[in-house]
Design a protein around this motif. Sequence first.
Motif, PDB file in Angstrom:
ATOM      1  N   SER A  19      13.228   3.816   2.187  1.00  0.00           N
ATOM      2  CA  SER A  19      13.348   2.667   1.293  1.00  0.00           C
ATOM      3  C   SER A  19      14.500   2.869   0.328  1.00  0.00           C
ATOM      4  O   SER A  19      15.230   1.933   0.001  1.00  0.00           O
ATOM      5  CB  SER A  19      12.043   2.433   0.530  1.00  0.00           C
ATOM      6  OG  SER A  19      11.800   3.477  -0.382  1.00  0.00           O
ATOM      7  N   GLY A  20      14.715   4.094  -0.127  1.00  0.00           N
ATOM      8  CA  GLY A  20      15.828   4.377  -1.017  1.00  0.00           C
ATOM      9  C   GLY A  20      17.160   4.151  -0.333  1.00  0.00           C
ATOM     10  O   GLY A  20      18.096   3.607  -0.927  1.00  0.00           O
ATOM     11  N   ASP A 104       8.025   6.303  -6.385  1.00  0.00           N
ATOM     12  CA  ASP A 104       9.438   6.281  -6.733  1.00  0.00           C
ATOM     13  C   ASP A 104       9.697   5.166  -7.738  1.00  0.00           C
ATOM     14  O   ASP A 104       8.995   4.150  -7.763  1.00  0.00           O
ATOM     15  CB  ASP A 104      10.297   6.047  -5.489  1.00  0.00           C
ATOM     16  CG  ASP A 104      10.354   7.266  -4.590  1.00  0.00           C
ATOM     17  OD1 ASP A 104      10.335   8.392  -5.115  1.00  0.00           O
ATOM     18  OD2 ASP A 104      10.406   7.097  -3.357  1.00  0.00           O
ATOM     19  N   LEU A 105      10.744   5.360  -8.534  1.00  0.00           N
ATOM     20  CA  LEU A 105      11.169   4.349  -9.499  1.00  0.00           C
ATOM     21  C   LEU A 105      12.620   3.989  -9.216  1.00  0.00           C
ATOM     22  O   LEU A 105      13.475   4.877  -9.124  1.00  0.00           O
ATOM     23  CB  LEU A 105      11.029   4.877 -10.926  1.00  0.00           C
ATOM     24  CG  LEU A 105      11.609   3.994 -12.046  1.00  0.00           C
ATOM     25  CD1 LEU A 105      10.864   2.672 -12.134  1.00  0.00           C
ATOM     26  CD2 LEU A 105      11.576   4.729 -13.389  1.00  0.00           C
ATOM     27  N   ALA A 137       7.359   1.405  -4.096  1.00  0.00           N
ATOM     28  CA  ALA A 137       8.122   1.867  -5.255  1.00  0.00           C
ATOM     29  C   ALA A 137       7.930   0.937  -6.453  1.00  0.00           C
ATOM     30  O   ALA A 137       7.691  -0.259  -6.297  1.00  0.00           O
ATOM     31  CB  ALA A 137       9.606   1.951  -4.908  1.00  0.00           C
ATOM     32  N   ILE A 138       8.051   1.515  -7.631  1.00  0.00           N
ATOM     33  CA  ILE A 138       8.059   0.723  -8.853  1.00  0.00           C
ATOM     34  C   ILE A 138       9.484   0.227  -9.082  1.00  0.00           C
ATOM     35  O   ILE A 138      10.448   0.996  -8.991  1.00  0.00           O
ATOM     36  CB  ILE A 138       7.576   1.561 -10.046  1.00  0.00           C
ATOM     37  CG1 ILE A 138       6.081   1.888  -9.875  1.00  0.00           C
ATOM     38  CG2 ILE A 138       7.806   0.830 -11.372  1.00  0.00           C
ATOM     39  CD1 ILE A 138       5.526   2.801 -10.947  1.00  0.00           C
ATOM     40  N   ARG A 169       3.399  -6.111  -3.477  1.00  0.00           N
ATOM     41  CA  ARG A 169       2.195  -5.273  -3.517  1.00  0.00           C
ATOM     42  C   ARG A 169       2.471  -3.975  -4.276  1.00  0.00           C
ATOM     43  O   ARG A 169       2.252  -2.876  -3.775  1.00  0.00           O
ATOM     44  CB  ARG A 169       1.729  -4.979  -2.096  1.00  0.00           C
ATOM     45  CG  ARG A 169       1.236  -6.211  -1.355  1.00  0.00           C
ATOM     46  CD  ARG A 169       0.887  -5.886   0.068  1.00  0.00           C
ATOM     47  NE  ARG A 169       2.050  -5.389   0.803  1.00  0.00           N
ATOM     48  CZ  ARG A 169       1.999  -4.880   2.032  1.00  0.00           C
ATOM     49  NH1 ARG A 169       0.837  -4.775   2.659  1.00  0.00           N
ATOM     50  NH2 ARG A 169       3.096  -4.468   2.631  1.00  0.00           N
ATOM     51  N   GLY A 170       2.948  -4.131  -5.466  1.00  0.00           N
ATOM     52  CA  GLY A 170       3.267  -2.980  -6.296  1.00  0.00           C
ATOM     53  C   GLY A 170       3.520  -3.441  -7.712  1.00  0.00           C
ATOM     54  O   GLY A 170       3.099  -4.517  -8.110  1.00  0.00           O
ATOM     55  N   LEU A 171       4.240  -2.626  -8.450  1.00  0.00           N
ATOM     56  CA  LEU A 171       4.523  -2.918  -9.848  1.00  0.00           C
ATOM     57  C   LEU A 171       5.992  -3.269 -10.018  1.00  0.00           C
ATOM     58  O   LEU A 171       6.873  -2.511  -9.609  1.00  0.00           O
ATOM     59  CB  LEU A 171       4.176  -1.697 -10.710  1.00  0.00           C
ATOM     60  CG  LEU A 171       4.555  -1.743 -12.192  1.00  0.00           C
ATOM     61  CD1 LEU A 171       3.862  -2.897 -12.896  1.00  0.00           C
ATOM     62  CD2 LEU A 171       4.208  -0.410 -12.863  1.00  0.00           C
TER      63      LEU A 171
END
Length: 285
Positions: A19-20, A104-105, A137-138, A169-171
């Motif tokens: 994803s990164g 991860d952020l 990830a956030i 589906r996350g922050l």
Amino acid sequence: QDAGAAGPDAIWRIARRQSGADLGDLAQRIEPRNGWDDLVLPDAVAARLKSVAAQVAQRGRVYEEWGFARRMSRGQGISVLFAGPSGVGKTLAAEVIAGSLNLDLYRIDLAGVVSKYIGETEKNLRRIFDAAERSGAILLFDEADALFGKRSDVKDSHSYLLQRMEEYRGLAILATNMKTHLDQAFLRRLRFVVNFPMPDSVLRRRIWAMSFPPDAPAEDIDLDLLARLEVAGGNIRNIALNAAFLAAEHGRPLGMRDIAEAARAEFEKIDRQMPLADFAGERRP
């Protein structure tokens, strides 16, 4: 490597790395290095942040096991606004939440996305969310007023980002230094709004104390005096680090003369005048 033979932890690491890579130059990965004890904030603000983290951690139980997903009309995304002046801990708070959840952020500069990709804002926002979905990830969107300001000229992208945040589906965290510039209708659609105030003298003293590592050779640092400097935590950490380099350069323990010099430079940077009399030895009652 055969992912099928790998354990859950290895597969999770692979998903996070992928994803990164997919986010490319649209986002900056921030490595979580700090915990809850590193956040120096009023108790009510810290409690609100822990509530945000708890909602991410408990979403499976509440939405699926308890059936709340069937009652949600706008999606299950957890959308939050962090508002406050520069340097008061908004990015640090996002980092702490990410670290506490083992996620991860990624920081995205919305002003950069809007200006750099004229006509492609939605396309790049889609790319960000699609990549983040694979690892949970956030996402920290900085400069929120670039899209959500009252005078914003990108209303379509504004609506698209809100929709994706609600479906994600996350922050997803939006950060701004200028909450008053944001559209009130937008604020009502967020799950949380967390206001980060400038630290008072008690909190500033704690930040100063935490800014000098135990291994740093230091002498005669007057924390009570330093706490009277009305600056944000980010400025305090800059001053402490720059003072350490000054002391190292001169081959002496870190002391108030180095802090005073570093503080002058920091106050110049933020276009403010520092109360030099305090550092010249004057002590006011």
